[in-house]
Design a protein around this motif. Structure first.
Motif, PDB file in Angstrom:
ATOM      1  N   ARG A  70       1.071  -1.263  -0.072  1.00 20.16           N
ATOM      2  CA  ARG A  70      -0.047   0.237  -0.040  1.00 20.16           C
ATOM      3  C   ARG A  70       0.480   1.271   0.046  1.00 20.16           C
ATOM      4  NH1 ARG A  70      -3.173   2.946   4.332  1.00 20.16           N
ATOM      5  NH2 ARG A  70      -4.617   3.933   3.603  1.00 20.16           N
ATOM      6  N   TYR A  71       0.491   2.158  -0.751  1.00 24.05           N
ATOM      7  CA  TYR A  71       1.907   3.018  -1.047  1.00 24.05           C
ATOM      8  C   TYR A  71       0.432   4.590  -0.941  1.00 24.05           C
ATOM      9  CZ  TYR A  71       4.623  -0.433  -2.771  1.00 24.05           C
ATOM     10  OH  TYR A  71       5.480  -2.174  -2.840  1.00 24.05           O
ATOM     11  N   ALA A  72       1.371   6.067  -1.247  1.00 21.62           N
ATOM     12  CA  ALA A  72       0.493   6.628  -0.674  1.00 21.62           C
ATOM     13  C   ALA A  72       0.504   7.627  -2.086  1.00 21.62           C
ATOM     14  CB  ALA A  72       0.728   7.675   0.042  1.00 21.62           C
ATOM     15  N   VAL A  73      -0.017   8.576  -2.484  1.00 23.03           N
ATOM     16  CA  VAL A  73      -0.306   8.721  -3.925  1.00 23.03           C
ATOM     17  C   VAL A  73      -0.273  10.363  -4.152  1.00 23.03           C
ATOM     18  CG1 VAL A  73      -1.052   8.320  -6.360  1.00 23.03           C
ATOM     19  CG2 VAL A  73      -1.515   6.292  -5.186  1.00 23.03           C
ATOM     20  N   VAL A  74       0.573  11.091  -4.875  1.00 25.50           N
ATOM     21  CA  VAL A  74       0.561  12.335  -4.853  1.00 25.50           C
ATOM     22  C   VAL A  74       1.138  13.221  -6.038  1.00 25.50           C
ATOM     23  CG1 VAL A  74       1.685  12.852  -2.216  1.00 25.50           C
ATOM     24  CG2 VAL A  74       2.835  13.071  -4.239  1.00 25.50           C
ATOM     25  N   ILE A  75       0.434  13.454  -6.363  1.00 27.81           N
ATOM     26  CA  ILE A  75       0.777  14.333  -7.717  1.00 27.81           C
ATOM     27  C   ILE A  75       2.057  15.701  -8.152  1.00 27.81           C
ATOM     28  CG2 ILE A  75      -0.582  15.713  -9.990  1.00 27.81           C
ATOM     29  CD1 ILE A  75      -2.804  14.439  -9.823  1.00 27.81           C
ATOM     30  N   SER A  76       2.709  15.362  -8.702  1.00 28.18           N
ATOM     31  CA  SER A  76       4.208  16.025  -9.084  1.00 28.18           C
ATOM     32  C   SER A  76       4.506  16.306 -10.354  1.00 28.18           C
ATOM     33  CB  SER A  76       5.193  15.149  -7.942  1.00 28.18           C
ATOM     34  OG  SER A  76       5.957  14.415  -8.599  1.00 28.18           O
ATOM     35  N   PHE A  77       5.776  17.122 -10.745  1.00 28.14           N
ATOM     36  CA  PHE A  77       5.664  17.444 -11.926  1.00 28.14           C
ATOM     37  C   PHE A  77       7.110  16.645 -12.606  1.00 28.14           C
ATOM     38  CE2 PHE A  77       8.146  20.048 -15.419  1.00 28.14           C
ATOM     39  CZ  PHE A  77       7.206  19.873 -16.195  1.00 28.14           C
ATOM     40  N   SER A  78       6.809  15.816 -13.389  1.00 29.80           N
ATOM     41  CA  SER A  78       7.687  14.969 -13.952  1.00 29.80           C
ATOM     42  C   SER A  78       8.387  15.722 -14.760  1.00 29.80           C
ATOM     43  CB  SER A  78       6.991  13.701 -14.180  1.00 29.80           C
ATOM     44  OG  SER A  78       8.228  13.037 -15.046  1.00 29.80           O
ATOM     45  N   PRO A  79       9.561  15.768 -14.369  1.00 28.11           N
ATOM     46  CA  PRO A  79      11.083  16.295 -15.561  1.00 28.11           C
ATOM     47  C   PRO A  79      11.092  15.666 -16.778  1.00 28.11           C
ATOM     48  CG  PRO A  79      11.657  16.312 -12.662  1.00 28.11           C
ATOM     49  CD  PRO A  79      10.609  15.023 -13.268  1.00 28.11           C
ATOM     50  N   LYS A  82       8.047  15.640 -18.920  1.00 29.79           N
ATOM     51  CA  LYS A  82       8.176  17.055 -18.922  1.00 29.79           C
ATOM     52  C   LYS A  82       5.996  17.530 -18.482  1.00 29.79           C
ATOM     53  CE  LYS A  82      11.441  18.285 -21.342  1.00 29.79           C
ATOM     54  NZ  LYS A  82      11.926  17.615 -20.647  1.00 29.79           N
ATOM     55  N   GLN A  83       5.492  16.508 -17.218  1.00 30.06           N
ATOM     56  CA  GLN A  83       4.052  16.508 -17.349  1.00 30.06           C
ATOM     57  C   GLN A  83       3.607  16.616 -15.928  1.00 30.06           C
ATOM     58  OE1 GLN A  83       1.195  13.885 -19.551  1.00 30.06           O
ATOM     59  NE2 GLN A  83       2.972  13.359 -20.182  1.00 30.06           N
ATOM     60  N   TRP A  84       2.252  17.039 -15.228  1.00 27.51           N
ATOM     61  CA  TRP A  84       2.148  16.733 -13.512  1.00 27.51           C
ATOM     62  C   TRP A  84       1.592  15.164 -14.245  1.00 27.51           C
ATOM     63  CZ3 TRP A  84       3.134  18.935  -9.907  1.00 27.51           C
ATOM     64  CH2 TRP A  84       3.109  20.834  -9.878  1.00 27.51           C
ATOM     65  N   LEU A  85       2.008  14.405 -12.848  1.00 24.31           N
ATOM     66  CA  LEU A  85       1.578  13.076 -13.081  1.00 24.31           C
ATOM     67  C   LEU A  85       1.371  12.424 -11.598  1.00 24.31           C
ATOM     68  CD1 LEU A  85       3.612  11.650 -15.998  1.00 24.31           C
ATOM     69  CD2 LEU A  85       1.520  11.992 -15.782  1.00 24.31           C
ATOM     70  N   PRO A  86       1.123  11.258 -11.685  1.00 22.29           N
ATOM     71  CA  PRO A  86       0.816  10.669 -10.203  1.00 22.29           C
ATOM     72  C   PRO A  86       2.216  10.074 -10.371  1.00 22.29           C
ATOM     73  CG  PRO A  86      -1.389  10.309 -11.603  1.00 22.29           C
ATOM     74  CD  PRO A  86      -0.037  10.588 -12.341  1.00 22.29           C
TER      75      PRO A  86
END
Length: 152
Positions: A70-79, A82-86
């Protein structure tokens, strides 16, 4: 919001799963000692090869599905993308595990691809399903909910 990724086909070069939003069992909060119950299926998933870590299997860099858990999921910017992804947090021995678009196991180095499994060993319409999943995560965060994924 609780997501459940249930792996249904563990093949030599890929792993197929179903992704669900969990139902609350008997009105209780999922994840608080209650078993998670599959609810609405969102889409299918594609990962690299599943490995039986519990029985001594080892990670192959870029070619292994992450361990069950079980893992926490957040959305952050992926270099990289080059977009915001979980992104999944706290995955043992893995870093940067994202949920992103792709069609074959060659498109992932450990991440989870989402789409529809209409072709053996692949998912299609992946960008659409990434967008839909991101919307659900953003909506949950907007309601003040933490987002978790249980992989089994």
């Amino acid at each position: 919001m609780e997501l459940i990724l249930e792996r249904i086909a563990k093949r030599k070069t890929y792993t197929i799963g179903h992704l669900y939003i969990a139902k609350e069992p008997d009105g209780n909060n999922p994840g608080l000692g209650q078993p998670l119950t599959k609810g609405l299926q969102i889409c299918d998933t594609l990962e690299p090869t599943w490995r039986d870590y519990a029985n001594g299997a080892y990670k192959v860099k870029g070619r292994s599905a992450i361990p069950e858990g079980r893992y926490a999921v957040v959305i952050s910017f992926s270099p990289k993308f080059k977009q915001w992804l979980p992104i999944l947090l706290g995955v043992p021995k893995f870093e940067g595990i994202r949920i992103h678009a792709g069609n074959t196991s060659e498109d992932t180095e450990g991440c989870i691809l989402v789409g529809r499994n209409l072709i053996v060993g692949q998912v299609v319409d992946s960008r659409i399903w990434v967008h839909r999943l991101k919307q659900k995560i953003v909506e949950a965060k907007g309601r003040g909910e933490a987002v978790w994924i249980t992989i089994r």
